[in-house]
Design an enzyme around this catalytic site. Structure first.
Site, PDB file in Angstrom:
ATOM      1  NE  ARG A   1      -3.679  -2.394   0.140  1.00 30.91           N
ATOM      2  CZ  ARG A   1      -3.356  -3.586  -0.377  1.00 30.91           C
ATOM      3  NH1 ARG A   1      -2.222  -3.718  -1.043  1.00 30.91           N
ATOM      4  NH2 ARG A   1      -4.146  -4.624  -0.259  1.00 30.91           N
TER       5      ARG A   1
ATOM      6  CB  SER B   1      -9.275  -1.577   3.973  1.00 30.89           C
ATOM      7  OG  SER B   1      -9.846  -2.766   3.485  1.00 30.89           O
TER       8      SER B   1
ATOM      9  CD  GLU C   1      -5.458   0.437   3.124  1.00 33.10           C
ATOM     10  OE1 GLU C   1      -5.811   0.876   2.016  1.00 33.10           O
ATOM     11  OE2 GLU C   1      -5.522  -0.760   3.430  1.00 33.10           O
TER      12      GLU C   1
END
Length: 339
Positions: free
Chosen positions: A164, A238, A334
């Site tokens: 990520r 998420s 995130e």
């Protein structure tokens, strides 16, 4: 070029937080991007990029210029044997691009179906799902240097992909605007069905019956079942990354919780499921500060009352503090916060 003023951004972010841009430009070409950057530079004004709004937290007001890259177009650059290089402009919807490629039998993206957002944001986040990451099918991208106005090419090495992560979230943050992404795809089916949830869904099917189209359909069904649609319940998917911990730390947790969900990363590291941590700590389905942890997927924070981002961050920090105290694990969020 004249930007729009005092633009309501609530419908332009999937968390539906109330936010107003002092100035806003939707750029449909590289020329538009250059003109918008020059306009802001002349006024010594900060520039904030906003793509599909699916991985950001917006403040209640954004001074300066909010710039939305909206370049469109998909083309096959090269085809050698079964391998294709397929380029998509940054403003294309990610899921529609995946559907287009699957329908054309350009295979490799199926496991990344139904991820919200635009193509241009995908490499910045190095999006991933169900055992596949963007970097697995990435060839190169083009990005506009915000200082020079020149378009530069970044291959996989220059992008510095990680879990990520990419160079655009770290060392080159706020220095470039992605204008196109090129993927290395294949006409030969690439079946990635090793992820546990996919395996479970495909039990009973003969191997010969498992096609890329079946994988794409399965992924979409899993996502619809487990994750709320932002159109129905505002969310950014998420909210936390799955933390990577040492095997020693993992074994300590497993002694107390034999059902811990984790995956091998390296010989001395494990990736532990953040959703499992949050659920085990009792947050699943809870509402605090007007924000709710989704009752089916603890990794998702929802904003049913369409409250400001500060309320979402309050819940996120409460969860992070609790997980740190209980498991001695730091949860990293995130979505990026635009300041």
């Amino acid at each position: 070029m004249t930007p729009l003023v005092n633009v309501n951004l609530q419908r332009l972010n999937t968390l539906a937080v109330p936010s107003v841009a002092a100035n806003f430009v939707r750029a449909t070409s590289i020329t538009d991007l250059r003109d918008a950057l020059a306009w802001a530079q002349q006024r010594q004004m900060s520039v904030h990029l906003l793509g599909g709004g699916s991985n950001v937290l917006l403040p209640e007001r954004i001074d300066g210029l909010v710039l939305q890259p909206a370049l469109r177009g998909v083309e096959v650059l090269e085809e050698q044997g079964d391998t294709l290089l397929v380029r998509s402009a940054a403003g294309e919807n990610w899921h529609r691009f995946v559907q287009f490629c699957t329908a054309k039998k350009y295979y490799g993206l199926e496991n990344l179906s139904l991820i919200p957002g635009l193509v241009g944001a995908a490499p910045i986040q190095n999006i991933g799902a169900y055992g596949v990451e963007l970097c697995d099918v990435f060839d190169h991208l083009q990005a506009l240097n915000r200082s020079t106005g020149e378009v530069e090419v970044f291959d996989k090495n220059k992008c510095e992909f990680d879990y990520r992560e990419s160079v655009f979230k770290q060392r080159l943050r706020n220095q470039y605007i992605v204008v196109s992404v090129t993927f290395r795809l294949s006409r030969t089916p690439q079946i990635h069905d090793h992820y546990p949830a996919i395996k479970q869904e495909l039990l009973g099917l003969k191997r010969s019956a498992i096609t890329p189209e079946v994988i794409a359909h399965t992924v979409m069904e899993l996502r619809r079942r487990k994750l709320p649609s932002p159109d129905q319940i505002p969310n950014v998917g998420s909210f936390f990354k799955n933390p990577i911990i040492s095997v020693e730390s993992f074994e300590k947790i497993r002694e107390m919780y034999p059902d811990v969900a984790a995956y091998d990363v390296a010989s001395n590291q494990k990736k532990i499921a953040a959703g499992w941590l949050i659920e085990k700590a009792g947050w699943k389905g809870r509402t605090e500060f007007g924000v709710k942890v989704h009752e089916q997927q603890a990794l998702v924070l929802t904003n049913p009352n369409r409250g400001p981002a500060k309320q979402v961050l309050m819940l996120a920090k409460a969860i992070q503090s609790n997980i740190k105290a209980r498991f001695d694990i730091e949860l990293e969020q995130e979505p990026q916060f635009i300041e």
